[in-house]
Design an enzyme around this catalytic site. Structure first.
Site, PDB file in Angstrom:
ATOM      1  N   SER A 119       0.828  -1.204   0.000  1.00 24.78           N
ATOM      2  CA  SER A 119       0.000   0.000   0.000  1.00 24.78           C
ATOM      3  C   SER A 119       0.861   1.252   0.000  1.00 24.78           C
ATOM      4  O   SER A 119       0.355   2.343  -0.251  1.00 24.78           O
ATOM      5  CB  SER A 119      -0.914   0.003   1.223  1.00 24.78           C
ATOM      6  OG  SER A 119      -0.130  -0.016   2.396  1.00 24.78           O
ATOM      7  N   HIS A 140      -1.766  -2.458  -6.698  1.00 25.46           N
ATOM      8  CA  HIS A 140      -2.370  -2.129  -5.399  1.00 25.46           C
ATOM      9  C   HIS A 140      -3.900  -2.213  -5.490  1.00 25.46           C
ATOM     10  O   HIS A 140      -4.550  -1.346  -6.062  1.00 25.46           O
ATOM     11  CB  HIS A 140      -1.917  -0.721  -4.961  1.00 25.46           C
ATOM     12  CG  HIS A 140      -2.417  -0.324  -3.612  1.00 25.46           C
ATOM     13  ND1 HIS A 140      -2.651   0.977  -3.262  1.00 25.46           N
ATOM     14  CD2 HIS A 140      -2.733  -1.071  -2.521  1.00 25.46           C
ATOM     15  CE1 HIS A 140      -3.088   1.019  -2.018  1.00 25.46           C
ATOM     16  NE2 HIS A 140      -3.153  -0.197  -1.551  1.00 25.46           N
ATOM     17  N   GLU A 152      -4.425   0.367  -8.482  1.00 27.59           N
ATOM     18  CA  GLU A 152      -3.334   1.300  -8.802  1.00 27.59           C
ATOM     19  C   GLU A 152      -2.203   0.458  -9.365  1.00 27.59           C
ATOM     20  O   GLU A 152      -1.760  -0.493  -8.707  1.00 27.59           O
ATOM     21  CB  GLU A 152      -2.814   1.979  -7.531  1.00 27.59           C
ATOM     22  CG  GLU A 152      -3.495   3.257  -7.163  1.00 27.59           C
ATOM     23  CD  GLU A 152      -2.813   3.940  -5.973  1.00 27.59           C
ATOM     24  OE1 GLU A 152      -2.483   5.120  -6.106  1.00 27.59           O
ATOM     25  OE2 GLU A 152      -2.626   3.293  -4.919  1.00 27.59           O
ATOM     26  N   ASN A 190      -3.171   6.375  -1.063  1.00 28.45           N
ATOM     27  CA  ASN A 190      -2.891   6.635   0.350  1.00 28.45           C
ATOM     28  C   ASN A 190      -2.283   8.004   0.603  1.00 28.45           C
ATOM     29  O   ASN A 190      -2.350   8.515   1.717  1.00 28.45           O
ATOM     30  CB  ASN A 190      -2.033   5.516   0.926  1.00 28.45           C
ATOM     31  CG  ASN A 190      -2.882   4.265   1.124  1.00 28.45           C
ATOM     32  OD1 ASN A 190      -4.062   4.366   1.427  1.00 28.45           O
ATOM     33  ND2 ASN A 190      -2.298   3.100   0.921  1.00 28.45           N
TER      34      ASN A 190
HETATM   35  N1  CAA Z   1     -15.824  -8.996   0.787  1.00 26.25           N
HETATM   36  C1  CAA Z   1     -16.684  -9.198  -0.242  1.00 26.25           C
HETATM   37  N2  CAA Z   1     -17.799  -8.491  -0.427  1.00 26.25           N
HETATM   38  C2  CAA Z   1     -18.105  -7.556   0.485  1.00 26.25           C
HETATM   39  C3  CAA Z   1     -17.275  -7.292   1.598  1.00 26.25           C
HETATM   40  C4  CAA Z   1     -16.091  -8.060   1.733  1.00 26.25           C
HETATM   41  N3  CAA Z   1     -15.233  -7.883   2.742  1.00 26.25           N
HETATM   42  N4  CAA Z   1     -17.825  -6.283   2.323  1.00 26.25           N
HETATM   43  C5  CAA Z   1     -18.953  -5.931   1.703  1.00 26.25           C
HETATM   44  N5  CAA Z   1     -19.129  -6.685   0.602  1.00 26.25           N
HETATM   45  C6  CAA Z   1     -20.222  -6.620  -0.356  1.00 26.25           C
HETATM   46  C7  CAA Z   1     -21.507  -7.030   0.322  1.00 26.25           C
HETATM   47  O1  CAA Z   1     -21.688  -8.399   0.250  1.00 26.25           O
HETATM   48  C8  CAA Z   1     -22.543  -6.272  -0.458  1.00 26.25           C
HETATM   49  O2  CAA Z   1     -22.862  -6.939  -1.652  1.00 26.25           O
HETATM   50  P1  CAA Z   1     -24.327  -7.531  -1.882  1.00 26.25           P
HETATM   51  O3  CAA Z   1     -25.277  -6.868  -0.947  1.00 26.25           O
HETATM   52  O4  CAA Z   1     -24.588  -7.220  -3.312  1.00 26.25           O
HETATM   53  O5  CAA Z   1     -24.157  -8.974  -1.608  1.00 26.25           O
HETATM   54  C9  CAA Z   1     -21.824  -4.998  -0.888  1.00 26.25           C
HETATM   55  O6  CAA Z   1     -20.428  -5.252  -0.735  1.00 26.25           O
HETATM   56  C10 CAA Z   1     -22.238  -3.855  -0.028  1.00 26.25           C
HETATM   57  O7  CAA Z   1     -22.029  -4.222   1.322  1.00 26.25           O
HETATM   58  P2  CAA Z   1     -22.976  -3.800   2.535  1.00 26.25           P
HETATM   59  O8  CAA Z   1     -24.374  -3.594   2.034  1.00 26.25           O
HETATM   60  O9  CAA Z   1     -22.748  -4.757   3.652  1.00 26.25           O
HETATM   61  O10 CAA Z   1     -22.369  -2.454   3.096  1.00 26.25           O
HETATM   62  P3  CAA Z   1     -22.034  -1.110   2.328  1.00 26.25           P
HETATM   63  O11 CAA Z   1     -23.063  -0.753   1.317  1.00 26.25           O
HETATM   64  O12 CAA Z   1     -21.669  -0.131   3.384  1.00 26.25           O
HETATM   65  O13 CAA Z   1     -20.695  -1.436   1.514  1.00 26.25           O
HETATM   66  C11 CAA Z   1     -18.376  -1.276   1.513  1.00 26.25           C
HETATM   67  C12 CAA Z   1     -19.578  -1.918   2.158  1.00 26.25           C
HETATM   68  C13 CAA Z   1     -18.269  -1.711   0.052  1.00 26.25           C
HETATM   69  C14 CAA Z   1     -17.155  -1.763   2.281  1.00 26.25           C
HETATM   70  C15 CAA Z   1     -18.539   0.287   1.584  1.00 26.25           C
HETATM   71  O14 CAA Z   1     -18.823   0.672   2.907  1.00 26.25           O
HETATM   72  C16 CAA Z   1     -17.341   1.030   1.113  1.00 26.25           C
HETATM   73  O15 CAA Z   1     -17.132   1.234  -0.062  1.00 26.25           O
HETATM   74  N6  CAA Z   1     -16.515   1.524   2.065  1.00 26.25           N
HETATM   75  C17 CAA Z   1     -15.292   2.213   1.769  1.00 26.25           C
HETATM   76  C18 CAA Z   1     -14.239   1.229   1.375  1.00 26.25           C
HETATM   77  C19 CAA Z   1     -12.931   1.879   1.077  1.00 26.25           C
HETATM   78  O16 CAA Z   1     -12.750   3.085   1.120  1.00 26.25           O
HETATM   79  N7  CAA Z   1     -11.942   1.028   0.766  1.00 26.25           N
HETATM   80  C20 CAA Z   1     -10.623   1.475   0.539  1.00 26.25           C
HETATM   81  C21 CAA Z   1      -9.861   1.300   1.807  1.00 26.25           C
HETATM   82  S1  CAA Z   1      -8.235   1.903   1.643  1.00 26.25           S
HETATM   83  C22 CAA Z   1      -7.405   0.668   0.905  1.00 26.25           C
HETATM   84  O17 CAA Z   1      -7.851  -0.419   0.687  1.00 26.25           O
HETATM   85  C23 CAA Z   1      -6.038   1.034   0.502  1.00 26.25           C
HETATM   86  C24 CAA Z   1      -4.984   0.899   1.487  1.00 26.25           C
HETATM   87  O18 CAA Z   1      -3.875   0.640   1.080  1.00 26.25           O
HETATM   88  C25 CAA Z   1      -5.157   1.141   2.956  1.00 26.25           C
END
Ligand code: CAA
Length: 283
Positions: A119, A140, A152, A190
């Site tokens: 990351s 990434h 990325e 990030n």
């Molecule tokens: N694995 C697989 N599918 C997942 C999951 C997981 N861990 N978490 C959620 N989902 C799926 C769910 O099953 C759901 O799909 P369906 O309903 O169609 O089956 C869909 O995603 C939406 O989930 P929820 O309804 O439970 O919840 P939500 O609408 O809040 O979505 C989320 C969850 C997609 C995580 C959303 O909250 C989101 O986009 N959050 C921000 C995520 C983000 O910013 N990620 C980047 C992090 S930074 C990074 O990764 C980089 C780094 O280097 C640190």
């Protein structure tokens, strides 16, 4: 170059997600970790995700089984001997990554690309321990990997256009949108995301508002799916601190100074969702 066989090193949250999307796209995947139990845990996450797809009518039981059958267990890096690409998603530690890349460089076929899901660690520094820096690249993925569209693709100093294009095409084949980024601390994702999270922690630390208020402002005011403090818990507060330290050290500016409250939570072992407590508490 056509990619067919993939090895994913590290069966944690990111590695298992990467294995899932690769196997779903039709690639043969060796999912590698140091212990059988880590592999089993990763595979059970993939199984759970695919079962949900079946329940929701997005996949058939046969498709689920075919995807799972494309994922094989690997407990040794020696299994990289016949793959076209390795995607490393092990712990975020330069020494460990360099040691893995050194070994992979000896084992993997000459044509194989060595990619890292780091990351924030410099791709060029990881590539430097291999004899094939032109075939080392950053790939990434975002968490949760099966859901998030972005990859990325980070060029190290020596990465060739051919390798970049192969990886860019692979990301498209995985159903993702690749974005080209150069090798600077925190890349783009990030570099932009973590200072925002750190600033939200400063706002909490300075008593500007409650955690719920800060998250609500960003969710309802900016349409973010999660507030920054909730997202920090989701990423892991230790990971957030680690990335801020890399930005602070690599870019030098005081604006990247990790918030003391973030340090305190990490010192307390309140690392977010994975430990049951961060800014919020979890069952
Ligand atoms: N694995 C697989 N599918 C997942 C999951 C997981 N861990 N978490 C959620 N989902 C799926 C769910 O099953 C759901 O799909 P369906 O309903 O169609 O089956 C869909 O995603 C939406 O989930 P929820 O309804 O439970 O919840 P939500 O609408 O809040 O979505 C989320 C969850 C997609 C995580 C959303 O909250 C989101 O986009 N959050 C921000 C995520 C983000 O910013 N990620 C980047 C992090 S930074 C990074 O990764 C980089 C780094 O280097 C640190």
């Amino acid at each position: 170059m056509a990619i067919q066989k993939v090895m994913v090193v590290g069966a944690g949250q990111m590695g298992s997600g990467i294995a899932q999307v690769c196997a779903t796209a039709g690639f043969e995947v060796k999912l590698n970790d140091i212990k059988e139990e880590f592999f089993e845990r990763g595979l059970s996450t993939v199984t759970k995700n695919l079962s949900r797809d079946v329940e929701k009518g997005r996949k058939t039981e046969e498709e689920k089984e075919a995807i799972l059958n494309r994922i094989t267990k690997s407990l040794s890096l020696e299994d990289a001997h016949d793959v076209d690409i390795v995607i490393e998603a092990a712990i975020e530690n330069m020494e460990i990554k360099q040691s893995i890349f050194k070994q992979l460089d000896e084992i993997a076929p000459e044509h194989a690309i060595l990619a890292t899901n780091t990351s924030s660690l410099p791709i060029t520094e990881i590539a430097a321990v291999t004899k094939r820096p032109e075939k080392v690249i950053g790939m990434h993925f975002m968490n949760p990997v099966p859901v998030m569209k972005l990859v990325e693709v980070i060029r190290g100093l020596a990465t060739t256009d051919e390798v970049f294009k192969t990886v860019e095409q692979m990301a498209i084949d995985l159903g993702k949108t690749p974005v080209e980024v150069n090798d600077f601390p925190g890349f783009v994702s990030n570099r932009v995301l973590l200072p925002m999270i750190n600033e939200a922690i400063y706002a909490l630390y300075e008593g500007v508002a409650t955690k719920e208020a800060i998250d609500t402002v960003m969710k309802l005011g900016m349409n973010h799916p999660m507030g920054p403090l909730q997202l920090a818990d989701f990423i892991g507060l230790d990971t957030c601190l680690y990335i801020m330290e890399i930005l602070h050290e690599g870019l030098g500016d005081d604006k990247y100074r990790p918030c003391p409250l973030l340090r305190k939570y990490v010192a307390a072992g309140w690392l977010g969702k994975k430990t049951g407590r961060g800014f919020y508490t979890y069952e």
